[in-house]
Design a protein around this motif. Structure first.
Motif, PDB file in Angstrom:
ATOM      1  N   GLY A 156      25.740  -8.222   1.202  1.00 57.44           N
ATOM      2  CA  GLY A 156      26.428  -6.950   1.410  1.00 57.44           C
ATOM      3  C   GLY A 156      25.976  -5.848   0.467  1.00 57.44           C
ATOM      4  O   GLY A 156      25.924  -4.677   0.840  1.00 57.44           O
ATOM      5  N   LYS A 157      25.624  -6.219  -0.772  1.00 57.77           N
ATOM      6  CA  LYS A 157      25.210  -5.232  -1.768  1.00 57.77           C
ATOM      7  C   LYS A 157      23.731  -4.868  -1.672  1.00 57.77           C
ATOM      8  O   LYS A 157      23.275  -3.945  -2.367  1.00 57.77           O
ATOM      9  N   ASN A 158      22.967  -5.575  -0.843  1.00 57.45           N
ATOM     10  CA  ASN A 158      21.513  -5.347  -0.785  1.00 57.45           C
ATOM     11  C   ASN A 158      21.010  -5.194   0.650  1.00 57.45           C
ATOM     12  O   ASN A 158      19.886  -5.593   0.963  1.00 57.45           O
ATOM     13  N   VAL A 159      21.843  -4.590   1.502  1.00 57.56           N
ATOM     14  CA  VAL A 159      21.465  -4.423   2.901  1.00 57.56           C
ATOM     15  C   VAL A 159      20.161  -3.641   3.028  1.00 57.56           C
ATOM     16  O   VAL A 159      19.305  -3.955   3.865  1.00 57.56           O
ATOM     17  N   TRP A 160      19.967  -2.629   2.206  1.00 53.96           N
ATOM     18  CA  TRP A 160      18.766  -1.802   2.305  1.00 53.96           C
ATOM     19  C   TRP A 160      17.501  -2.629   2.081  1.00 53.96           C
ATOM     20  O   TRP A 160      16.464  -2.401   2.726  1.00 53.96           O
ATOM     21  N   LYS A 161      17.581  -3.611   1.194  1.00 56.03           N
ATOM     22  CA  LYS A 161      16.411  -4.462   0.947  1.00 56.03           C
ATOM     23  C   LYS A 161      16.081  -5.304   2.172  1.00 56.03           C
ATOM     24  O   LYS A 161      14.911  -5.513   2.508  1.00 56.03           O
ATOM     25  N   LEU A 162      17.112  -5.783   2.862  1.00 55.15           N
ATOM     26  CA  LEU A 162      16.880  -6.569   4.066  1.00 55.15           C
ATOM     27  C   LEU A 162      16.223  -5.724   5.152  1.00 55.15           C
ATOM     28  O   LEU A 162      15.279  -6.176   5.821  1.00 55.15           O
ATOM     29  N   LEU A 163      16.693  -4.486   5.312  1.00 55.56           N
ATOM     30  CA  LEU A 163      16.126  -3.610   6.343  1.00 55.56           C
ATOM     31  C   LEU A 163      14.691  -3.214   6.015  1.00 55.56           C
ATOM     32  O   LEU A 163      13.818  -3.218   6.894  1.00 55.56           O
ATOM     33  N   VAL A 164      14.438  -2.878   4.753  1.00 55.51           N
ATOM     34  CA  VAL A 164      13.070  -2.536   4.331  1.00 55.51           C
ATOM     35  C   VAL A 164      12.144  -3.725   4.568  1.00 55.51           C
ATOM     36  O   VAL A 164      11.027  -3.585   5.094  1.00 55.51           O
ATOM     37  N   SER A 165      12.600  -4.915   4.197  1.00 56.91           N
ATOM     38  CA  SER A 165      11.787  -6.121   4.373  1.00 56.91           C
ATOM     39  C   SER A 165      11.485  -6.375   5.847  1.00 56.91           C
ATOM     40  O   SER A 165      10.330  -6.611   6.228  1.00 56.91           O
ATOM     41  N   GLY A 166      12.516  -6.319   6.695  1.00 57.30           N
ATOM     42  CA  GLY A 166      12.323  -6.599   8.115  1.00 57.30           C
ATOM     43  C   GLY A 166      11.319  -5.676   8.771  1.00 57.30           C
ATOM     44  O   GLY A 166      10.421  -6.118   9.505  1.00 57.30           O
ATOM     45  N   MET A 167      11.434  -4.371   8.498  1.00 56.21           N
ATOM     46  CA  MET A 167      10.518  -3.416   9.109  1.00 56.21           C
ATOM     47  C   MET A 167       9.117  -3.532   8.521  1.00 56.21           C
ATOM     48  O   MET A 167       8.116  -3.432   9.246  1.00 56.21           O
ATOM     49  N   ALA A 168       9.016  -3.760   7.218  1.00 57.45           N
ATOM     50  CA  ALA A 168       7.702  -3.892   6.579  1.00 57.45           C
ATOM     51  C   ALA A 168       6.955  -5.118   7.095  1.00 57.45           C
ATOM     52  O   ALA A 168       5.746  -5.060   7.363  1.00 57.45           O
ATOM     53  N   VAL A 169       7.664  -6.221   7.272  1.00 54.49           N
ATOM     54  CA  VAL A 169       7.037  -7.444   7.790  1.00 54.49           C
ATOM     55  C   VAL A 169       6.534  -7.226   9.215  1.00 54.49           C
ATOM     56  O   VAL A 169       5.408  -7.598   9.561  1.00 54.49           O
ATOM     57  N   SER A 170       7.365  -6.617  10.058  1.00 57.42           N
ATOM     58  CA  SER A 170       6.965  -6.358  11.448  1.00 57.42           C
ATOM     59  C   SER A 170       5.733  -5.457  11.498  1.00 57.42           C
ATOM     60  O   SER A 170       4.815  -5.683  12.302  1.00 57.42           O
ATOM     61  N   LEU A 171       5.709  -4.437  10.662  1.00 56.37           N
ATOM     62  CA  LEU A 171       4.565  -3.522  10.622  1.00 56.37           C
ATOM     63  C   LEU A 171       3.306  -4.223  10.133  1.00 56.37           C
ATOM     64  O   LEU A 171       2.224  -4.071  10.726  1.00 56.37           O
ATOM     65  N   LEU A 172       3.425  -5.007   9.055  1.00 59.07           N
ATOM     66  CA  LEU A 172       2.255  -5.703   8.523  1.00 59.07           C
ATOM     67  C   LEU A 172       1.682  -6.683   9.538  1.00 59.07           C
ATOM     68  O   LEU A 172       0.464  -6.758   9.723  1.00 59.07           O
ATOM     69  N   SER A 173       2.550  -7.452  10.193  1.00 61.94           N
ATOM     70  CA  SER A 173       2.082  -8.410  11.192  1.00 61.94           C
ATOM     71  C   SER A 173       1.351  -7.694  12.321  1.00 61.94           C
ATOM     72  O   SER A 173       0.284  -8.134  12.774  1.00 61.94           O
ATOM     73  N   ALA A 174       1.915  -6.587  12.790  1.00 63.59           N
ATOM     74  CA  ALA A 174       1.286  -5.818  13.866  1.00 63.59           C
ATOM     75  C   ALA A 174      -0.062  -5.254  13.421  1.00 63.59           C
ATOM     76  O   ALA A 174      -1.036  -5.258  14.195  1.00 63.59           O
ATOM     77  N   MET A 175      -0.131  -4.777  12.190  1.00 60.25           N
ATOM     78  CA  MET A 175      -1.373  -4.203  11.681  1.00 60.25           C
ATOM     79  C   MET A 175      -2.463  -5.257  11.536  1.00 60.25           C
ATOM     80  O   MET A 175      -3.643  -4.992  11.800  1.00 60.25           O
ATOM     81  N   ILE A 176      -2.088  -6.459  11.121  1.00 61.94           N
ATOM     82  CA  ILE A 176      -3.077  -7.534  10.962  1.00 61.94           C
ATOM     83  C   ILE A 176      -3.594  -7.978  12.325  1.00 61.94           C
ATOM     84  O   ILE A 176      -4.808  -8.146  12.514  1.00 61.94           O
ATOM     85  N   VAL A 177      -2.711  -8.149  13.302  1.00 62.76           N
ATOM     86  CA  VAL A 177      -3.147  -8.494  14.656  1.00 62.76           C
ATOM     87  C   VAL A 177      -4.013  -7.388  15.227  1.00 62.76           C
ATOM     88  O   VAL A 177      -5.034  -7.637  15.893  1.00 62.76           O
ATOM     89  N   GLY A 178      -3.647  -6.141  14.945  1.00 61.15           N
ATOM     90  CA  GLY A 178      -4.404  -5.004  15.443  1.00 61.15           C
ATOM     91  C   GLY A 178      -5.845  -4.989  14.995  1.00 61.15           C
ATOM     92  O   GLY A 178      -6.729  -4.469  15.710  1.00 61.15           O
ATOM     93  N   LEU A 179      -6.140  -5.573  13.834  1.00 58.04           N
ATOM     94  CA  LEU A 179      -7.518  -5.618  13.330  1.00 58.04           C
ATOM     95  C   LEU A 179      -8.423  -6.431  14.238  1.00 58.04           C
ATOM     96  O   LEU A 179      -9.643  -6.229  14.263  1.00 58.04           O
ATOM     97  N   PHE A 180      -7.857  -7.360  15.014  1.00 58.32           N
ATOM     98  CA  PHE A 180      -8.667  -8.283  15.819  1.00 58.32           C
ATOM     99  C   PHE A 180      -8.670  -7.960  17.310  1.00 58.32           C
ATOM    100  O   PHE A 180      -9.354  -8.635  18.087  1.00 58.32           O
ATOM    101  N   VAL A 181      -7.883  -6.960  17.737  1.00 62.08           N
ATOM    102  CA  VAL A 181      -7.789  -6.649  19.176  1.00 62.08           C
ATOM    103  C   VAL A 181      -8.035  -5.158  19.387  1.00 62.08           C
ATOM    104  O   VAL A 181      -7.250  -4.311  18.937  1.00 62.08           O
ATOM    105  N   TRP A 182      -9.125  -4.837  20.106  1.00 64.03           N
ATOM    106  CA  TRP A 182      -9.447  -3.432  20.395  1.00 64.03           C
ATOM    107  C   TRP A 182      -9.917  -3.287  21.844  1.00 64.03           C
ATOM    108  O   TRP A 182     -10.404  -4.218  22.436  1.00 64.03           O
TER     109      TRP A 182
END
Length: 397
Positions: free
Chosen positions: A371-397
């Protein structure tokens, strides 16, 4: 140019997460680099080799079997519901928790799960230089999902300090549940779903190590084994596991209903103030710069940004249903990064699910760390999704 934007995106996301870290001094960059190299190798293996695709399919088949076993129990009690062509979220994603928790508690009872945590956690921790339990949890989430994975290792979690408990909450934002993989595959290409699953889990470990680094001593870096006197007989153990699973289902259900309803209410208020304004559109504008950093052109970038807004404010199902109708209009790179980004539970409802799980396992006092660290959970979730998408993007064009 777009390839360079994709690479720049990885650096930007990592840098922004680092700026949010309250303990920058103890971030282990060698571990971060090791994980990133492993992710590149995994992505190459899965997206460019036949063996990689076969391996992921076999792993997924095991978890599909687990869900099928759970569904047989659900069908016995609710035969008319499970006979429908489409089954509600409560029955397809939540009810299987009861059996999955019981199944892995049986493995724990006979020492199998403890052994796996030790060995698999040891391998990942050697590669990354990070603690065993956190390393294993990142792998465990690959198909189990956040709530199921937390429940499975709850005996390990109850002996941890709050700073490490927060790490598991942060990582839990980036998983999916094996019970809904089949639903994803009816809407979007399978190869990107299966690519996202391991990447999300390793990136969850990577981002948590930057956003919330924790120093763990050798004495603390162990797998907890309950004393023999605390061990109940087999049938008491599995009966208790089923009750624990049912309690989790009820708590999670309440949280999901509440958060989705709150989003709807907020959209009503925003629409009253500004005609047509929704929380999805606001988040779409906020995330539009990151959509460009996925290596996308103008029109595709704005469309993917709108999918991001839909995902975080509602859930990935709604966004995937929209994407399904536009797959033929988009180029391969756009499809790859969009599907990868959407394949996770990173949204406001998931925060409620994690809070509810912590509450059911640790009680109100233990859930305060979430409850006291909700912002960290949201930052983590979005950052992970973005990083995964960016890494996959390197191999598909």
């Amino acid at each position: 140019m777009f390839f360079l934007l994709n690479i720049l995106g990885i650096l930007v996301v990592t840098g922004l997460v680092y700026l949010c870290s309250p303990a920058k001094r103890i971030v282990k960059w060698r571990s971060i680099l090791s994980l990133f190299i492993v992710e590149l190798l995994i992505t190459w293996f899965m997206l460019t080799t036949t063996v990689g695709a076969w391996t992921i399919d076999k792993i997924a088949s095991f978890f599909t079997w687990l869900v099928a076993c759970a569904n047989s129990g659900i069908s016995f009690v609710f035969p008319s519901v499970m006979a429908n062509e489409t089954v509600d979220f409560f029955f397809s994603a939540l009810m299987p928790i009861i059996f999955i928790v019981t199944f892995f508690d049986i493995l724990t009872y006979f020492g199998i799960m403890t052994w796996i945590i030790n060995k698999v956690g040891w391998v990942i921790s050697k590669i990354s230089g990070l603690p065993k339990l956190e390393s294993f949890f990142s792998i465990q989430m690959m198909f189990l999902g956040n709530t199921e994975a937390l429940a499975v290792i709850r005996q390990q979690l109850v002996v941890l300090k709050n700073n490490r408990l927060l790490t598991f909450g942060i990582m839990s934002m980036s998983s999916i549940s094996g019970s809904i993989i089949g639903a994803y595959l009816t809407m979007v290409p399978a190869e990107y779903v299966f690519a996202a699953i391991p990447l999300n889990c390793l990136n969850a470990l990577l981002i948590a190590s930057i956003l919330h680094p924790v120093e763990v001593s050798k004495d603390e870096d162990i797998v907890y084994v309950p004393p023999k006197e605390e061990r109940k007989d087999f049938f008491s153990t599995i009966s208790n596991s089923m009750l624990v699973g049912m309690n989790m289902v009820i708590v999670i259900l309440a949280m999901v209903i509440g958060y989705v309803a709150l989003t709807s209410a907020l959209n009503g208020i925003l629409g009253f103030l500004v005609n047509g304004l929704t929380i999805e559109k606001i988040f779409g504008v906020i995330f539009s710069p990151f959509a460009f950093l996925l290596g996308l052109g103008g029109q595709d970038a704005m469309y993917v940004a709108s999918l991001m807004g839909i995902k975080i404010s509602t859930n990935e199902f709604v966004a995937m249903m929209d994407l399904k109708n536009h797959l033929n209009e988009l180029d391969p790179h756009t499809v790859a990064v969009a599907v990868t980004f959407l394949t996770s539970f990173a949204n406001f409802s998931t925060v409620g699910m994690i809070y509810g799980t912590y509450n059911s396992i640790f009680g109100e006092k233990g859930s305060e760390v979430i409850g006291k660290n909700v912002w960290k959970l949201l930052v983590s979730g979005m950052a992970v999704s973005l990083l995964s998408a960016m890494i996959v993007g390197l191999f598909v064009w």
